[in-house]
Design a protein around this motif. Structure first.
Motif, PDB file in Angstrom:
ATOM      1  N   ASP A   1       0.828  -1.221   0.000  1.00  0.00           N
ATOM      2  CA  ASP A   1       0.000   0.000   0.000  1.00  0.00           C
ATOM      3  C   ASP A   1       0.854   1.258   0.000  1.00  0.00           C
ATOM      4  O   ASP A   1       0.788   2.059   0.920  1.00  0.00           O
ATOM      5  CB  ASP A   1      -0.962   0.005   1.184  1.00  0.00           C
ATOM      6  CG  ASP A   1      -0.236  -0.167   2.518  1.00  0.00           C
ATOM      7  OD1 ASP A   1       0.994  -0.397   2.508  1.00  0.00           O
ATOM      8  OD2 ASP A   1      -0.893  -0.059   3.563  1.00  0.00           O
ATOM      9  N   ALA A   2       1.648   1.441  -1.047  1.00  0.00           N
ATOM     10  CA  ALA A   2       2.418   2.676  -1.209  1.00  0.00           C
ATOM     11  C   ALA A   2       1.530   3.734  -1.858  1.00  0.00           C
ATOM     12  O   ALA A   2       0.571   3.410  -2.569  1.00  0.00           O
ATOM     13  CB  ALA A   2       3.653   2.427  -2.059  1.00  0.00           C
ATOM     14  N   VAL A   3       1.862   4.994  -1.606  1.00  0.00           N
ATOM     15  CA  VAL A   3       1.109   6.112  -2.193  1.00  0.00           C
ATOM     16  C   VAL A   3       2.039   6.899  -3.106  1.00  0.00           C
ATOM     17  O   VAL A   3       3.148   7.263  -2.701  1.00  0.00           O
ATOM     18  CB  VAL A   3       0.531   7.041  -1.107  1.00  0.00           C
ATOM     19  CG1 VAL A   3      -0.231   8.200  -1.743  1.00  0.00           C
ATOM     20  CG2 VAL A   3      -0.370   6.257  -0.166  1.00  0.00           C
ATOM     21  N   VAL A   4       1.594   7.160  -4.322  1.00  0.00           N
ATOM     22  CA  VAL A   4       2.405   7.893  -5.289  1.00  0.00           C
ATOM     23  C   VAL A   4       2.446   9.370  -4.904  1.00  0.00           C
ATOM     24  O   VAL A   4       1.411  10.005  -4.725  1.00  0.00           O
ATOM     25  CB  VAL A   4       1.846   7.730  -6.717  1.00  0.00           C
ATOM     26  CG1 VAL A   4       2.642   8.583  -7.700  1.00  0.00           C
ATOM     27  CG2 VAL A   4       1.887   6.270  -7.128  1.00  0.00           C
ATOM     28  N   ALA A   5       3.684   9.904  -4.787  1.00  0.00           N
ATOM     29  CA  ALA A   5       3.847  11.321  -4.467  1.00  0.00           C
ATOM     30  C   ALA A   5       4.161  12.132  -5.717  1.00  0.00           C
ATOM     31  O   ALA A   5       3.742  13.282  -5.847  1.00  0.00           O
ATOM     32  CB  ALA A   5       4.959  11.509  -3.439  1.00  0.00           C
ATOM     33  N   ALA A   6       4.914  11.565  -6.650  1.00  0.00           N
ATOM     34  CA  ALA A   6       5.280  12.280  -7.874  1.00  0.00           C
ATOM     35  C   ALA A   6       5.698  11.271  -8.932  1.00  0.00           C
ATOM     36  O   ALA A   6       6.190  10.185  -8.618  1.00  0.00           O
ATOM     37  CB  ALA A   6       6.405  13.276  -7.612  1.00  0.00           C
TER      38      ALA A   6
END
Length: 204
Positions: free
Chosen positions: A153-158
């Protein structure tokens, strides 16, 4: 001489009083409902998408008047915004800021890492929740082992395209991950693992 009128039964008087009381209660209830619907509360709204770990200040927020009723206490009000506050999850542009989505920087258990991949779907944008998959290289260096989930469950920052003719159209993706996963992610990067991102269809 006229006959005396009989007295009204006591039970009839009680029913009359009960009926009057019910009408009064109904009128008061409607008045309170209308008054509640007309009252508004100032709360803070995100003016842009804010990612987990990013600071929350006046630059990212605006005050809006909304009728939330008894649920107003669950949202961030102008007077409750503390200096140094950060988002604990992704706040989408236009979202009212819940108190549960705000915390202190010292309490954050996440950080960012940058991975490089040749298989980044077009719908992966900042705020997208993704699974981070990796496939370690085999000993002969000619192929890779079976892919497996590295971070669920990683979240894309850029997202940014890498420059240069030798990059093979690789894409750099900055991810927000739990600090407990950082060592495994860095090991996969330095080990030359093939890394892929798979959107989960959710927003953080």
């Amino acid at each position: 001489m006229m006959p005396a009128r009989g007295r009204r039964p006591f039970f009839g008087d009680v029913r009359f009083l009960i009926g009057v009381a019910l009408v009064v209660v109904s009128v008061v209830g409607v008045w309170m409902l209308v008054s509640s619907s007309r009252s508004t509360t100032p709360v803070l709204q995100a003016t842009r998408t804010v990612l987990p770990g990013e600071s929350i200040s006046a630059a990212e927020l605006q005050v809006v008047e909304v009728g939330l009723g008894s649920t107003a206490e669950a949202y961030l009000a102008p007077q409750t915004l503390e200096p140094g506050a950060v988002a604990t999850r992704t706040l989408v542009e236009g979202e009212l800021v819940p108190l549960s989505a705000v915390g202190a920087a010292d309490d954050m258990r996440s950080t960012t890492v940058v991975v490089s991949s040749t298989a980044v779907p077009a719908d992966v944008v900042p705020g997208t929740v993704v699974e981070l998959w990796h496939a370690p290289p085999r000993e002969d260096g000619r192929a890779f082992d079976e892919p497996r989930i590295l971070v669920a469950d990683a979240v894309v920052a850029a997202v940014a395209e890498e420059e240069g003719m030798l990059t093979g159209e690789r894409t750099k993706v900055e991810l927000v991950v739990d600090r407990a996963d950082v060592a495994d992610v860095l090991a996969a990067i330095t080990g030359g693992d093939a890394i892929s991102l798979v959107p989960t269809g959710a927003r953080s």
